[in-house]
Design an enzyme around this catalytic site. Structure first.
Site, PDB file in Angstrom:
ATOM      1  N   HIS A  20       0.984  -1.114  -0.026  1.00  0.00           N
ATOM      2  CA  HIS A  20       0.213  -0.081  -0.087  1.00  0.00           C
ATOM      3  C   HIS A  20       0.953   1.206  -0.031  1.00  0.00           C
ATOM      4  CE1 HIS A  20      -3.650   2.393   0.231  1.00  0.00           C
ATOM      5  NE2 HIS A  20      -3.677   2.279   1.666  1.00  0.00           N
ATOM      6  N   HIS A  74      -2.927  -1.994 -10.565  1.00  0.00           N
ATOM      7  CA  HIS A  74      -3.811  -1.393  -9.635  1.00  0.00           C
ATOM      8  C   HIS A  74      -4.929  -2.246  -9.421  1.00  0.00           C
ATOM      9  CE1 HIS A  74      -6.343   1.501  -7.270  1.00  0.00           C
ATOM     10  NE2 HIS A  74      -5.271   2.056  -6.905  1.00  0.00           N
ATOM     11  N   ASP A 113       2.520   5.396  -7.765  1.00  0.00           N
ATOM     12  CA  ASP A 113       3.965   5.102  -7.139  1.00  0.00           C
ATOM     13  C   ASP A 113       5.267   4.883  -8.096  1.00  0.00           C
ATOM     14  OD1 ASP A 113       2.747   4.887  -4.662  1.00  0.00           O
ATOM     15  OD2 ASP A 113       2.029   2.867  -5.121  1.00  0.00           O
TER      16      ASP A 113
END
Ligand code: MLT
Length: 382
Positions: free
Chosen positions: A222, A268, A323
């Site tokens: 996460h 994702h 990210d």
């Protein structure tokens, strides 16, 4: 009789509740093909807003007038202080361990000093105070030096950057503003938000619920994925050098996949396109930091990773997520300290989670609030 929203079969068990509707999220939505919206507005538009205006939108559900925004900013500024005792406690936390462990302890301590028990008050206090808390914590853990006194009149992000005791470059405030705005919220079901609301459903107070949410955010799958993804980008620069070609990056990814290694920053649970938060960072990276080696590699990976992952039909989302590039942007903008990237994520995500908790505790179900979370598990010895 209303229509079923989702049919649960045995195949859905032990799949992390993927796609199970469990409630309403009033602050934001994540469309698989369009990405993130705050109160119906796409993040590609909101990334030009100030932090305070975006928080107002999330909290109140509408864009503020000039007057409303001014009052809101004053309100946040009045709340932007921490007691000396709390700061002294932060300075006594053990330095070992990941900064996220200290961050969630610091939020628990903030609650010990500041709890009112009114979810709305606590939400606004937390939003105002969390950048200050984060600055003290990062400066202490990183040994950056004495934290400059808060100057909330400078602005929400400006004050945070002012309070960081590290060297500052020209683009840092802008990069921090973007990072902060783009991480406030990501629908109702991301792990940290779900955990925060689940803990609050037992009527735990806001600070305890947010500390639990931050522990959920700390995991490498996460929030800590931003730190891990930057390490991945750095590893490729070390392996291939900064002059590597697009083909060499592609080959490196193929080799990693053949070795069953993870390709960080791609895929994702919900999105089926490039994460629009990543698209914003790539755009800024290309515009301002195209000469920076980590940004160059992140940009090569954007194409190479997608191309290689697309070759595997089993991969449902071969595109970069937030990210993949957020760490490269922070580094290029003058904050080359990946250990703290998840704390930066947490400082931001507290905003969305706290506002969602206010809704679930004080508005949902005609003001009664959602009941204690209690899903069913089927007994099956193994
Ligand atoms: C997030 O921002 O929380 C991540 O993209 C993860 C998620 O949405 O599940």
């Amino acid at each position: 009789m209303s229509q079923p929203l989702f049919q649960i079969t045995e195949e859905h068990l032990e799949t992390g509740l993927r796609g199970f509707p469990v409630g309403y999220c009033t602050t934001s939505s994540v469309d698989p093909d369009k990405g993130l919206f705050y109160r119906g507005k796409p993040v590609s538009e909101l990334c030009h807003w100030s932090a305070e205006k975006t928080i107002y939108l999330l909290y109140h559900g509408q864009e503020p007038s000039e007057q409303e925004l001014k009052k809101f900013i004053e309100n946040l500024q009045q709340r932007s202080h921490l007691s000396k005792d709390l700061i002294a406690h932060i300075h006594h936390l053990p330095r070992r361990g990941h900064p996220m462990a200290l961050f969630s302890c610091a939020i628990m301590m903030l609650g010990m000093y500041e709890l009112t028990g009114d979810y709305k008050e606590d939400c606004l206090n937390l939003i105002a105070k969390v950048p200050l808390l984060g600055a003290y914590l990062i400066n202490y853990h990183a040994n950056f030096g004495v934290t400059p006194a808060a100057e909330p009149h400078k602005g929400y992000i400006e004050n945070f950057v002012h309070m960081l005791a590290c060297p500052k470059s020209e683009g840092l405030t802008e990069a921090m503003r973007l990072f902060n705005i783009l991480h406030y919220d990501h629908g109702g079901g991301n792990l940290s938000t779900f955990v925060g609301k689940a803990v609050a459903s037992g009527l735990e107070d806001l600070y305890g619920s947010i500390a639990a949410a931050m522990n959920a955010l700390a995991g490498p799958r996460h929030g800590r994925a931003n730190q891990e993804s930057l390490e991945f980008v750095k590893g490729l620069v070390a392996q291939l050098g900064s002059q590597s070609t697009q083909e060499e990056v592609e080959q490196a990814i193929r080799d990693k996949l053949a070795n069953k290694e993870l390709v960080y920053g791609f895929g994702h649970a919900v999105l089926r396109v490039e994460d629009p938060r990543a698209s914003v960072y790539y755009e800024v990276g290309e515009r301002h930091y195209a000469e920076e080696p980590l940004m160059q590699m992140a940009l090569k990976l954007r194409k190479a990773g997608t191309k290689v992952l697309k070759e595997n039909p089993k991969i449902t989302n071969p595109y970069p997520n937030v990210d993949a590039v957020s760490g490269a942007l922070l580094t290029a903008a003058g904050f080359p300290y990946p250990e703290y990237y998840t704390v930066l994520f947490g400082i931001s995500r507290c905003v969305g989670i706290a506002i969602q908790i206010v809704y679930e505790r004080t508005v949902a179900r005609g003001g009664k609030g959602t009941p204690i979370v209690r899903p069913k598990y089927i007994y099956r010895p193994y």
